[in-house]
Enzyme design. Structure first.
Site, PDB file in Angstrom:
ATOM      1  CE  LYS A  33      -0.343  -0.446   5.000  1.00 45.98           C
ATOM      2  NZ  LYS A  33      -0.928  -1.323   6.020  1.00 45.98           N
ATOM      3  NE  ARG A 128      -6.403   0.021  11.071  1.00 47.58           N
ATOM      4  CZ  ARG A 128      -5.199  -0.066  10.533  1.00 47.58           C
ATOM      5  NH1 ARG A 128      -4.382   0.970  10.551  1.00 47.58           N
ATOM      6  NH2 ARG A 128      -4.783  -1.187   9.986  1.00 47.58           N
ATOM      7  CE1 TYR A 242      14.031  31.276   2.989  1.00 44.28           C
ATOM      8  CE2 TYR A 242      14.020  28.896   2.735  1.00 44.28           C
ATOM      9  CZ  TYR A 242      13.774  30.167   2.227  1.00 44.28           C
ATOM     10  OH  TYR A 242      13.270  30.314   0.974  1.00 44.28           O
ATOM     11  CG  MET A 290       9.524  23.104  -0.797  1.00 40.05           C
ATOM     12  SD  MET A 290       8.443  24.149  -1.790  1.00 40.05           S
ATOM     13  CE  MET A 290       7.666  25.154  -0.539  1.00 40.05           C
TER      14      MET A 290
HETATM   15  C1  PLP Z   1      -0.131  -2.246   6.593  1.00 30.87           C
HETATM   16  C2  PLP Z   1      -0.676  -3.536   7.070  1.00 30.87           C
HETATM   17  C3  PLP Z   1       0.165  -4.629   7.279  1.00 30.87           C
HETATM   18  C4  PLP Z   1       1.683  -4.529   7.242  1.00 30.87           C
HETATM   19  O1  PLP Z   1       2.100  -3.960   8.479  1.00 30.87           O
HETATM   20  P1  PLP Z   1       3.648  -3.704   8.825  1.00 30.87           P
HETATM   21  O2  PLP Z   1       3.600  -3.172  10.210  1.00 30.87           O
HETATM   22  O3  PLP Z   1       4.123  -2.687   7.845  1.00 30.87           O
HETATM   23  O4  PLP Z   1       4.350  -4.990   8.707  1.00 30.87           O
HETATM   24  C5  PLP Z   1      -0.429  -5.842   7.580  1.00 30.87           C
HETATM   25  N1  PLP Z   1      -1.766  -5.958   7.698  1.00 30.87           N
HETATM   26  C6  PLP Z   1      -2.599  -4.908   7.548  1.00 30.87           C
HETATM   27  C7  PLP Z   1      -4.064  -5.094   7.716  1.00 30.87           C
HETATM   28  C8  PLP Z   1      -2.086  -3.663   7.238  1.00 30.87           C
HETATM   29  O5  PLP Z   1      -2.909  -2.620   7.094  1.00 30.87           O
END
Ligand code: PLP
Length: 341
Positions: A33, A128, A242, A290
Site C-alpha cells: 500500500k 479500526r 533560512y 523546501m
Molecule cells: C499495513 C498492514 C500490514 C503490514 O504492516 P507492517 O507493520 O508494515 O508490517 C499488515 N496488515 C494490515 C491489515 C495492514 O494494514
C-alpha cells in the site's frame, strides 16, 4: 535526469521477505500500500513475485488499478473492502480479492460478484476496520471466503497486553471457522513467534528495511542520494540558511544539495541527518528548505555535481525525531528517481 534518486536494493528486499517467511513458516504476503511504502509498488511487486511471493496488499481499488496485474498466479488484496462504486474496477481486475470489513460490504460484494471469493477482516481489539465477531458466520454463509484476517494494535510493543488478548480472540474465532485460511501477523507480530503466524503473514515495514520491534533486524533497502548544486566557503560566524540558525565556529565548506522537506526530509529530522562520503559523515546544518539542504563538507573533498548518500537508518532516525519509520518511508517524494540495483 533527476538530481535526486533512491537507490533500492533488490537483493536486500528479497532477502528480507524470505527471512520473514522462513521465520513465520507459512506463506508471506507483502504489504505494498501507499505505493510500496514509498519505494514504488510496481518495482516491489515485480521483485517479490520473481522470488515467489503470491499475495500483495494495497488499501484501495484505485491503488490496485494503478499497480496492474501482479504476475502469474498472484492475487492483490484490497484492505479497505468493497462498495458498489468499486464494481467496475473489480470487474477489470480479476486478480483482486477485497478484504471485507462490514456487513454492508459483504452484501455489496455478494450482489456484484456472486460466487467470487473475498477475504474478511474481523475486529479483535483495535477498533479500526473489521466485522464484529458475531458478523463473521453470516458473512461466511453469504459468500465464498478465502482468508479470515485480523490486525494487531500493539504488535510492536512487547510489554503491552493487548496483542495477547487479540491473539486469544482470533484463535477462538479461527477454531470456530474451519475451512478458511487465517492471517493475523504484520512484520512485528512475525518477530513474536509462530503462535501469531496462522496460515499466512502480512509483513510490510520489515521488507523495506524497517525494524518493526525491539530486537528485530533487517537489511537496509532504501538509500536516498542527492546531487551537490553548489559548494562555498563560509567564514566563521556567518549565517547559513533560512532563519540564520547555523553559524560555523570556524571557516567551513558548505554544500547545498537538491533535496528538501518537499522530498520527505521533514524539518524535524534536520539535527539528526548526515550524508556520507565513504566512511565520512557530513552533517546537515541549518534549516532544511523546501527543495534544498545544506551540508558541512569541510571534512571531505566534495565538488559541484557530486552525489552524496543520505544516512537513512530508519530505526535510529525515527527514535531521534519522533517520526515513525513508516512516515520516513512513505514521505519520500515522487521527485526521487527510483533505481533498483
Ligand atoms: C499495513 C498492514 C500490514 C503490514 O504492516 P507492517 O507493520 O508494515 O508490517 C499488515 N496488515 C494490515 C491489515 C495492514 O494494514
Amino acid at each position: 535526469m533527476t538530481p535526486l534518486r533512491l537507490s533500492l536494493d533488490s537483493a536486500a528486499l528479497v532477502a528480507n521477505w524470505r527471512r520473514l517467511q522462513a521465520m513465520a513458516g507459512v506463506p508471506a504476503a507483502a504489504a505494498v500500500k501507499a505505493d510500496g511504502y514509498g519505494l514504488g509498488a510496481r518495482g516491489v511487486v515485480d521483485r517479490l513475485h520473481a522470488a515467489g511471493c503470491r499475495t500483495f496488499l494495497v488499501s484501495t481499488f484505485d491503488e490496485a488499478e494503478r499497480l496492474g496485474a501482479p504476475g502469474a498466479g498472484a492475487v492483490v488484496l484490497v484492505l479497505h473492502g468493497f462498495t458498489a462504486d468499486d464494481a467496475a474496477a473489480a470487474a477489470r481486475l480479476p486478480w483482486v480479492r477485497p478484504v471485507l470489513n462490514t456487513p454492508a460490504q459483504v452484501a455489496a460484494w455478494r450482489t456484484a460478484f456472486p460466487g467470487r471469493p473475498a477475504d474478511l477482516m474481523v475486529e479483535t481489539g483495535m477498533n479500526r476496520l473489521g466485522l464484529d465477531p458475531a458478523d463473521v458466520a453470516p458473512a461466511l454463509a453469504a459468500i465464498p471466503v478465502d482468508t479470515l484476517h485480523s490486525h494487531l494494535a500493539t504488535a510492536d510493543q512487547p510489554d503491552h497486553p493487548l496483542a495477547g488478548i487479540q491473539l486469544r480472540r482470533f484463535a477462538e474465532l479461527a477454531a470456530a471457522t474451519p475451512g478458511v485460511r487465517k492471517s493475523l501477523a504484520n512484520s512485528a507480530a512475525i518477530w513474536r513467534g509462530r503462535a501469531f503466524a496462522f496460515d499466512a503473514v502480512r509483513p510490510g515495514l520489515g521488507l523495506y528495511g524497517g525494524l518493526p520491534c525491539p530486537g528485530a533486524d533487517a537489511l537496509p533497502v532504501v538509500r536516498p542520494e542527492a546531487r551537490v548544486l553548489q559548494v562555498r566557503t563560509v567564514e566563521a560566524g556567518e549565517a547559513v540558511g533560512y532563519g540564520a540558525t547555523f553559524r560555523p565556529q570556524t571557516r567551513a565548506r558548505i554544500a547545498t544539495l537538491n533535496l528538501g522537506y518537499a522530498d520527505g526530509l521533514d524539518r524535524a529530522l534536520g539535527p539528526h541527518l548526515a550524508f556520507t562520503q565513504g566512511e565520512r559523515l557530513l552533517p546537515v546544518v541549518g534549516r532544511i528548505s523546501m527543495d534544498l539542504v545544506a551540508v558541512d563538507v569541510s571534512a571531505a573533498e566534495v565538488a559541484e555535481g557530486d552525489w552524496l548518500a543520505l544516512r537513512f537508518d530508519l530505526a535510529a532516525l525515527a527514535a531521534a525525531s519522533g517520526l515513525s519509520q513508516y512516515e520516513l518511508l512513505v514521505g519520500l517524494s515522487p521527485r526521487f528517481e527510483r533505481r533498483w540495483s
